[in-house]
Design an enzyme around this catalytic site. Structure first.
Site, mmCIF file in Angstrom:
data_model
loop_
_atom_site.group_PDB
_atom_site.id
_atom_site.type_symbol
_atom_site.label_atom_id
_atom_site.label_comp_id
_atom_site.label_asym_id
_atom_site.label_seq_id
_atom_site.Cartn_x
_atom_site.Cartn_y
_atom_site.Cartn_z
ATOM 1 N N LYS A 258 -20.089 -41.371 -10.510
ATOM 2 C CA LYS A 258 -19.093 -40.567 -9.788
ATOM 3 C C LYS A 258 -19.591 -40.075 -8.427
ATOM 4 C CE LYS A 258 -16.454 -38.800 -13.723
ATOM 5 N NZ LYS A 258 -15.990 -37.623 -14.460
ATOM 6 N N ASP B 23 -10.388 -34.678 -11.891
ATOM 7 C CA ASP B 23 -10.920 -33.820 -12.968
ATOM 8 C C ASP B 23 -10.599 -32.345 -12.694
ATOM 9 O OD1 ASP B 23 -12.052 -35.869 -14.488
ATOM 10 O OD2 ASP B 23 -13.993 -35.747 -13.490
HETATM 11 P P1 NAP Z 1 -23.498 -35.143 -16.337
HETATM 12 O O1 NAP Z 1 -23.285 -35.082 -14.866
HETATM 13 O O2 NAP Z 1 -24.455 -36.142 -16.908
HETATM 14 O O3 NAP Z 1 -23.930 -33.662 -16.823
HETATM 15 C C1 NAP Z 1 -24.260 -33.410 -18.164
HETATM 16 C C2 NAP Z 1 -24.410 -31.895 -18.372
HETATM 17 O O4 NAP Z 1 -24.666 -31.653 -19.762
HETATM 18 C C3 NAP Z 1 -25.590 -31.301 -17.599
HETATM 19 O O5 NAP Z 1 -25.267 -29.970 -17.252
HETATM 20 C C4 NAP Z 1 -26.697 -31.357 -18.657
HETATM 21 O O6 NAP Z 1 -27.725 -30.419 -18.427
HETATM 22 C C5 NAP Z 1 -25.924 -30.962 -19.883
HETATM 23 N N1 NAP Z 1 -26.565 -31.383 -21.119
HETATM 24 C C6 NAP Z 1 -26.659 -32.651 -21.592
HETATM 25 N N2 NAP Z 1 -27.311 -32.650 -22.778
HETATM 26 C C7 NAP Z 1 -27.618 -31.353 -23.051
HETATM 27 C C8 NAP Z 1 -28.290 -30.708 -24.129
HETATM 28 N N3 NAP Z 1 -28.775 -31.390 -25.178
HETATM 29 N N4 NAP Z 1 -28.416 -29.364 -24.101
HETATM 30 C C9 NAP Z 1 -27.924 -28.655 -23.050
HETATM 31 N N5 NAP Z 1 -27.280 -29.219 -21.993
HETATM 32 C C10 NAP Z 1 -27.136 -30.546 -21.990
HETATM 33 O O7 NAP Z 1 -22.127 -35.415 -17.096
HETATM 34 P P2 NAP Z 1 -20.658 -34.905 -16.681
HETATM 35 O O8 NAP Z 1 -19.957 -35.935 -15.871
HETATM 36 O O9 NAP Z 1 -20.771 -33.528 -16.118
HETATM 37 O O10 NAP Z 1 -19.944 -34.883 -18.110
HETATM 38 C C11 NAP Z 1 -20.222 -33.853 -19.043
HETATM 39 C C12 NAP Z 1 -19.276 -33.990 -20.227
HETATM 40 O O11 NAP Z 1 -17.940 -33.789 -19.770
HETATM 41 C C13 NAP Z 1 -19.281 -35.392 -20.879
HETATM 42 O O12 NAP Z 1 -19.193 -35.209 -22.275
HETATM 43 C C14 NAP Z 1 -18.009 -36.038 -20.353
HETATM 44 O O13 NAP Z 1 -17.487 -37.000 -21.248
HETATM 45 C C15 NAP Z 1 -17.092 -34.818 -20.263
HETATM 46 N N6 NAP Z 1 -15.965 -34.991 -19.301
HETATM 47 C C16 NAP Z 1 -14.716 -34.791 -19.798
HETATM 48 C C17 NAP Z 1 -13.631 -34.909 -18.954
HETATM 49 C C18 NAP Z 1 -12.254 -34.713 -19.503
HETATM 50 O O14 NAP Z 1 -11.292 -35.148 -18.854
HETATM 51 N N7 NAP Z 1 -12.102 -34.051 -20.649
HETATM 52 C C19 NAP Z 1 -13.814 -35.214 -17.595
HETATM 53 C C20 NAP Z 1 -15.118 -35.376 -17.120
HETATM 54 C C21 NAP Z 1 -16.197 -35.266 -17.995
HETATM 55 P P3 NAP Z 1 -29.013 -30.821 -17.556
HETATM 56 O O15 NAP Z 1 -28.626 -30.660 -16.104
HETATM 57 O O16 NAP Z 1 -30.038 -29.852 -18.008
HETATM 58 O O17 NAP Z 1 -29.359 -32.253 -17.890
#
Ligand code: NAP
Length: 257
Positions: A47, A83
């Site tokens: 992204k 989003d």
């Molecule tokens: P990303 O950029 O990879 O960020 C992941 C986030 O989760 C970071 O803040 C990371 O923390 C944290 N994290 C991951 N594993 C963790 C753990 N075990 N304990 C604590 N924190 C943890 O991903 P993203 O794009 O933001 O997406 C995050 C989630 O949102 C995904 O599940 C995605 O599918 C969902 N999402 C949903 C929608 C929707 O329309 N509903 C839209 C977009 C995304 P660190 O920085 O410490 O690694």
């Protein structure tokens, strides 16, 4: 969702998924032009890295620094971030109001959290507090967000989490915690959740995430990530087709798959 909508409306379009590795991203994006694509969605982990490959991005996507939707218009690639608006629409549906004047706690500092913090400050939340496992990433997001509006945004350390959560109106999990239901992790001390809280999870799954299950059990209003998924998809559909999305169809399809 998209294919069901295209078929229902009779549009000669098809939505397909491609796995693209990082080194192939520039040629894959360039190929959208040559192959006659109408548009595309971009998901993890591209992204942010897709942004410099586009001809332009709209104001919100530029602010967030991440694109999840591309429109191909006469060979030009324009990037959007649906989003943020999808999050606001889901919140409005689940809570019956926007975040204006609300004390908000956002868990996470990745791409989804960036879009949600941008949506919250643009919609005039009273304050936005960010907590992330990697504290430096939360601080970076807050430093950026401080330039987006005058809404106070600050990062907190783990020891402050319970206290800040207790006084928040809205708590949003924007981490990936809860994605794997076999590992019942909850990114928050839920014993402070009350029936006055609104708790939203961006993680989408076919049933409530462990966080939402626990918050629901404590009487909170809960909003599932599936509704944000539906809403961001509807906004992308509208950008590609210029038509109002059949939201009920998107919702039915999202909950049946
Ligand atoms: P990303 O950029 O990879 O960020 C992941 C986030 O989760 C970071 O803040 C990371 O923390 C944290 N994290 C991951 N594993 C963790 C753990 N075990 N304990 C604590 N924190 C943890 O991903 P993203 O794009 O933001 O997406 C995050 C989630 O949102 C995904 O599940 C995605 O599918 C969902 N999402 C949903 C929608 C929707 O329309 N509903 C839209 C977009 C995304 P660190 O920085 O410490 O690694």
């Amino acid at each position: 969702m998209h294919n069901a909508a295209f078929a229902e409306v009779g549009l000669d379009l098809v939505y397909v998924a491609f796995d693209v590795c990082e080194t192939d991203l520039p040629s894959a994006i360039d190929g959208l032009r040559s192959l006659g694509f109408v548009g595309a969605n971009i998901t993890l982990p591209h992204k942010e890295s897709v942004v410099p490959l586009l001809d332009e991005t709209d104001e919100l996507a530029t602010t967030i620094g991440a694109v999840n939707t591309i429109v191909v218009d006469r060979g030009r690639l324009r990037g959007y971030n649906t989003d943020a608006q999808g999050f606001l629409r889901a919140l409005e549906r689940g809570w019956g109001r926007g975040p204006d004047g609300a004390r908000c706690l956002v868990l996470g500092a990745g791409g989804a959290a960036r879009a949600i913090v941008a949506a919250l400050v643009h919609a005039q939340a009273a304050e936005v507090v960010v907590h992330n496992r990697t504290a430096a990433r939360a601080r970076r997001l807050c430093a950026d967000a401080a330039t987006w509006s005058s809404v106070p945004v600050r990062a907190i350390e783990p020891e402050e989490l319970g206290r800040v959560a207790a006084r928040a109106d809205l708590i949003v999990n924007a981490t990936s915690v809860g994605l794997d239901r076999t590992f019942k992790a909850i990114p928050l001390p839920v014993d402070m959740v009350k029936d006055s809280h609104v708790v939203m999870d961006v993680v989408y799954s076919d049933s409530m995430t462990p966080l939402l299950e626990a918050a629901h059990g404590r009487g909170a209003t809960v909003i599932e990530g599936t509704e944000m998924l539906v809403q961001q998809a509807c906004l992308a559909y509208e950008l590609w087709t210029g038509r109002i999305a059949p939201v009920h169809l998107f919702r039915n399809k999202a909950s049946s798959d």
